[in-house]
Scaffold this motif. Structure first.
Motif, PDB file in Angstrom:
ATOM      1  N   ASN A  60      -6.676  -1.782   4.045  1.00 39.13           N
ATOM      2  CA  ASN A  60      -5.215  -1.909   4.087  1.00 39.13           C
ATOM      3  C   ASN A  60      -4.754  -3.351   4.242  1.00 39.13           C
ATOM      4  O   ASN A  60      -3.588  -3.661   4.010  1.00 39.13           O
ATOM      5  CB  ASN A  60      -4.639  -1.051   5.209  1.00 39.13           C
ATOM      6  N   LEU A 116      -2.343  13.750  -2.529  1.00 37.84           N
ATOM      7  CA  LEU A 116      -1.556  12.661  -1.963  1.00 37.84           C
ATOM      8  C   LEU A 116      -2.452  11.440  -1.939  1.00 37.84           C
ATOM      9  O   LEU A 116      -3.609  11.523  -1.498  1.00 37.84           O
ATOM     10  CB  LEU A 116      -1.126  13.026  -0.539  1.00 37.84           C
ATOM     11  N   LEU A 126      -6.779   3.357  -2.145  1.00 34.78           N
ATOM     12  CA  LEU A 126      -6.039   4.455  -1.538  1.00 34.78           C
ATOM     13  C   LEU A 126      -6.930   5.676  -1.384  1.00 34.78           C
ATOM     14  O   LEU A 126      -7.746   5.975  -2.268  1.00 34.78           O
ATOM     15  CB  LEU A 126      -4.817   4.825  -2.393  1.00 34.78           C
ATOM     16  N   ARG A 184      -2.779   7.747  -0.277  1.00 36.43           N
ATOM     17  CA  ARG A 184      -2.205   7.009   0.854  1.00 36.43           C
ATOM     18  C   ARG A 184      -3.200   5.968   1.342  1.00 36.43           C
ATOM     19  O   ARG A 184      -4.393   6.021   1.009  1.00 36.43           O
ATOM     20  CB  ARG A 184      -1.863   7.975   1.983  1.00 36.43           C
ATOM     21  N   THR A 190       2.336   5.246  -0.728  1.00 36.82           N
ATOM     22  CA  THR A 190       1.927   6.642  -0.647  1.00 36.82           C
ATOM     23  C   THR A 190       2.479   7.317  -1.891  1.00 36.82           C
ATOM     24  O   THR A 190       3.683   7.223  -2.173  1.00 36.82           O
ATOM     25  CB  THR A 190       2.481   7.317   0.624  1.00 36.82           C
ATOM     26  N   LYS A 204       0.862  -1.192   0.000  1.00 38.54           N
ATOM     27  CA  LYS A 204       0.000   0.000   0.000  1.00 38.54           C
ATOM     28  C   LYS A 204       0.900   1.245   0.000  1.00 38.54           C
ATOM     29  O   LYS A 204       1.359   1.696   1.053  1.00 38.54           O
ATOM     30  CB  LYS A 204      -0.919   0.013   1.228  1.00 38.54           C
ATOM     31  N   THR A 207       2.634  10.883  -4.176  1.00 31.69           N
ATOM     32  CA  THR A 207       2.475  12.323  -4.017  1.00 31.69           C
ATOM     33  C   THR A 207       2.507  13.049  -5.352  1.00 31.69           C
ATOM     34  O   THR A 207       3.412  12.824  -6.165  1.00 31.69           O
ATOM     35  CB  THR A 207       3.595  12.891  -3.114  1.00 31.69           C
TER      36      THR A 207
END
Length: 199
Positions: free
Chosen positions: A63, A21, A71, A23, A14, A12, A16
């Motif tokens: 998750n 973003l 996400l 996440r 992140t 999973k 940007t």
């Protein structure tokens, strides 16, 4: 022998961008997603089908899912969760998967959804080794169709009267984007020498 994906949906990340973003979901995101008025409509779920308890259970377990990548989309200007992007139905032998996104009212009309689509599609092609990402979008969601086209998704056809919504039959458009197309325009079709032609 063709190159196999280098990662899987259990990772999973992140991601940007300039405006957003992406996440993993947190418990604080659950009320936001539950408050998006179109969450049932745009996912094709019957109205009232998703109770607050079901939504909490869904988003607090994303998750842990190894068969899909969900996400949260966070507006960098405010730090608030405004929606989601999802890669799912991974067909590993054919290096393809399905995609969907949902952006709530607080994230609209500022290019957040389009950037979120570019980020997750780039991840799918450049990190996961996918060859094809496909989606279906209902006719009553022109905002999503515009965002998908901006990223380079190509129309493949219409499934007529695919959904009965509030007594009305709704068509669905099917679209996809391929790794070789992404390699040419990287989510900005029409800006390079090679153009992607939509039927």
């Amino acid at each position: 022998m063709t190159e196999q994906p280098t990662a899987d949906f259990s990772v999973k990340p992140t991601l940007t961008g300039d405006k957003v973003l992406l996440r993993p979901f947190t418990a604080d995101d659950v009320p936001v997603m539950g408050a998006v008025p179109e969450v049932c409509k745009y996912t094709g779920s019957p109205p009232g089908d998703l109770t607050p308890e079901q939504l909490r259970s869904w988003y607090t377990t994303r998750n842990d899912a190894v068969d899909r990548l969900d996400l949260a989309v966070v507006d960098l200007a405010t730090g608030a969760c405004v929606g989601e992007v999802v890669l799912y139905e991974w067909d590993a032998p054919n290096r393809s998967c399905s995609f969907r996104t949902l952006i709530g009212p607080n994230g609209r009309d500022r290019g957040l959804g389009t950037e979120a689509c570019r980020l997750i599609v780039r991840h799918g092609f450049e990190r996961l080794g996918l060859n094809r990402i496909a989606l279906g979008v209902y006719d009553f969601n022109p905002r999503a169709r515009r965002a998908y086209k901006k990223v380079g998704f190509v129309s493949e056809g219409i499934e007529r009267e695919a959904l009965l919504h509030e007594g009305e039959w709704i068509d669905a458009m099917y679209m996809s984007i391929l790794a070789r197309e992404w390699a040419v325009h990287r989510g900005h079709p029409g800006t390079g020498d090679a153009r992607i032609h939509t039927p």
